[in-house]
Design a protein around this motif. Sequence first.
Motif, mmCIF file in Angstrom:
data_model
loop_
_atom_site.group_PDB
_atom_site.id
_atom_site.type_symbol
_atom_site.label_atom_id
_atom_site.label_comp_id
_atom_site.label_asym_id
_atom_site.label_seq_id
_atom_site.Cartn_x
_atom_site.Cartn_y
_atom_site.Cartn_z
ATOM 1 N N ALA A 47 61.499 14.784 -118.294
ATOM 2 C CA ALA A 47 62.176 15.560 -117.255
ATOM 3 C C ALA A 47 61.515 16.921 -117.063
ATOM 4 N N ALA A 48 61.166 17.581 -118.152
ATOM 5 C CA ALA A 48 60.518 18.887 -118.043
ATOM 6 C C ALA A 48 59.156 18.764 -117.360
ATOM 7 N N ASP A 49 58.399 17.757 -117.720
ATOM 8 C CA ASP A 49 57.072 17.570 -117.128
ATOM 9 C C ASP A 49 57.167 17.275 -115.636
ATOM 10 N N HIS A 50 58.045 16.357 -115.265
ATOM 11 C CA HIS A 50 58.196 16.011 -113.849
ATOM 12 C C HIS A 50 58.772 17.179 -113.045
ATOM 13 N N ALA A 51 59.718 17.901 -113.624
ATOM 14 C CA ALA A 51 60.317 19.031 -112.919
ATOM 15 C C ALA A 51 59.300 20.144 -112.703
ATOM 16 N N ALA A 52 58.477 20.435 -113.699
ATOM 17 C CA ALA A 52 57.453 21.471 -113.534
ATOM 18 C C ALA A 52 56.435 21.063 -112.473
ATOM 19 N N HIS A 53 56.057 19.801 -112.474
ATOM 20 C CA HIS A 53 55.116 19.313 -111.464
ATOM 21 C C HIS A 53 55.724 19.417 -110.063
ATOM 22 N N ALA A 54 56.975 19.030 -109.920
ATOM 23 C CA ALA A 54 57.637 19.098 -108.612
ATOM 24 C C ALA A 54 57.778 20.536 -108.143
ATOM 25 N N ALA A 65 62.989 24.747 -106.704
ATOM 26 C CA ALA A 65 64.108 24.643 -107.641
ATOM 27 C C ALA A 65 64.908 23.371 -107.380
ATOM 28 N N ALA A 66 65.114 23.049 -106.116
ATOM 29 C CA ALA A 66 65.870 21.829 -105.783
ATOM 30 C C ALA A 66 65.087 20.583 -106.202
ATOM 31 N N ARG A 67 63.789 20.575 -105.948
ATOM 32 C CA ARG A 67 62.970 19.422 -106.338
ATOM 33 C C ARG A 67 62.917 19.280 -107.856
ATOM 34 N N ALA A 68 62.814 20.394 -108.556
ATOM 35 C CA ALA A 68 62.768 20.350 -110.016
ATOM 36 C C ALA A 68 64.091 19.832 -110.588
ATOM 37 N N HIS A 69 65.192 20.287 -110.026
ATOM 38 C CA HIS A 69 66.503 19.816 -110.494
ATOM 39 C C HIS A 69 66.665 18.324 -110.239
ATOM 40 N N ASP A 70 66.242 17.878 -109.067
ATOM 41 C CA ASP A 70 66.321 16.457 -108.732
ATOM 42 C C ASP A 70 65.439 15.618 -109.663
ATOM 43 N N ALA A 75 65.065 11.798 -114.169
ATOM 44 C CA ALA A 75 64.448 11.409 -115.442
ATOM 45 C C ALA A 75 65.517 11.197 -116.512
ATOM 46 N N GLY A 76 66.531 12.047 -116.527
ATOM 47 C CA GLY A 76 67.628 11.869 -117.473
ATOM 48 C C GLY A 76 68.423 10.610 -117.192
ATOM 49 N N ASN A 78 67.339 7.918 -115.762
ATOM 50 C CA ASN A 78 66.518 6.748 -116.100
ATOM 51 C C ASN A 78 66.635 6.383 -117.570
ATOM 52 N N MET A 79 66.934 7.358 -118.420
ATOM 53 C CA MET A 79 67.096 7.095 -119.851
ATOM 54 C C MET A 79 68.562 6.942 -120.247
ATOM 55 N N GLY A 80 69.455 6.913 -119.251
ATOM 56 C CA GLY A 80 70.863 6.641 -119.527
ATOM 57 C C GLY A 80 71.736 7.867 -119.712
ATOM 58 N N PHE A 81 71.285 9.046 -119.315
ATOM 59 C CA PHE A 81 72.090 10.258 -119.455
ATOM 60 C C PHE A 81 72.602 10.686 -118.088
ATOM 61 N N SER A 82 73.825 11.151 -118.054
ATOM 62 C CA SER A 82 74.432 11.543 -116.777
ATOM 63 C C SER A 82 73.797 12.832 -116.266
ATOM 64 N N ALA A 83 73.939 13.068 -114.982
ATOM 65 C CA ALA A 83 73.382 14.277 -114.375
ATOM 66 C C ALA A 83 74.050 15.530 -114.935
ATOM 67 N N GLU A 84 75.302 15.413 -115.368
ATOM 68 C CA GLU A 84 76.016 16.560 -115.926
ATOM 69 C C GLU A 84 75.476 16.961 -117.299
ATOM 70 N N SER A 85 74.839 16.035 -117.997
ATOM 71 C CA SER A 85 74.325 16.358 -119.331
ATOM 72 C C SER A 85 72.943 16.998 -119.292
ATOM 73 N N VAL A 86 72.326 17.041 -118.109
ATOM 74 C CA VAL A 86 70.983 17.614 -117.966
ATOM 75 C C VAL A 86 71.099 19.008 -117.352
ATOM 76 N N THR A 87 70.582 20.012 -118.058
ATOM 77 C CA THR A 87 70.534 21.366 -117.506
ATOM 78 C C THR A 87 69.079 21.799 -117.420
ATOM 79 N N ILE A 88 68.792 22.603 -116.401
ATOM 80 C CA ILE A 88 67.415 23.011 -116.135
ATOM 81 C C ILE A 88 67.376 24.510 -115.876
ATOM 82 N N ASP A 89 66.319 25.138 -116.359
ATOM 83 C CA ASP A 89 66.084 26.554 -116.116
ATOM 84 C C ASP A 89 64.582 26.728 -115.899
ATOM 85 N N TYR A 90 64.209 27.701 -115.104
ATOM 86 C CA TYR A 90 62.786 27.913 -114.849
ATOM 87 C C TYR A 90 62.476 29.403 -114.832
#
Length: 138
Positions: A47-54, A65-70, A75-76, A78-90
Amino acid sequence: MRALASDESGSAVVEFIMLGVVLLVPLVYLILTAGQIQAASYAAVGAADHAAHAFANARDESSGAARAHDAATRAGENMGFSAESVTIDYSCTPGCMQRDGTVTVAVSIDIELPLMPPGVDAGVGAVDADATRIFGGL
């Protein structure tokens, strides 16, 4: 002597089954929990790698920021984690969207114990990962 032997017949099978259940169930749950932690680790790194690339290839900071969050939430998920469990900061150095500047995206995924019923707060921690990309670079 013969009376004593007949009183204990079949008890070894019961003891074997009970001991097997008492030892096997926690071991299987421990393996499931370790798998959940490993999945969160893989998801956070991806998720970090794809978000930084986006973010680095976006037109402006808000769309980045919107593309990175998406990208991180997908990515989370795809591995079975809900969107609420993923937090992002840049953070950007020296500033966002400047040529040859960098963006560092930090992703954190909250881990919950497996097989818990809905509504039970069974968080065991979080896994963090970050990735850095250069703006304008592929």
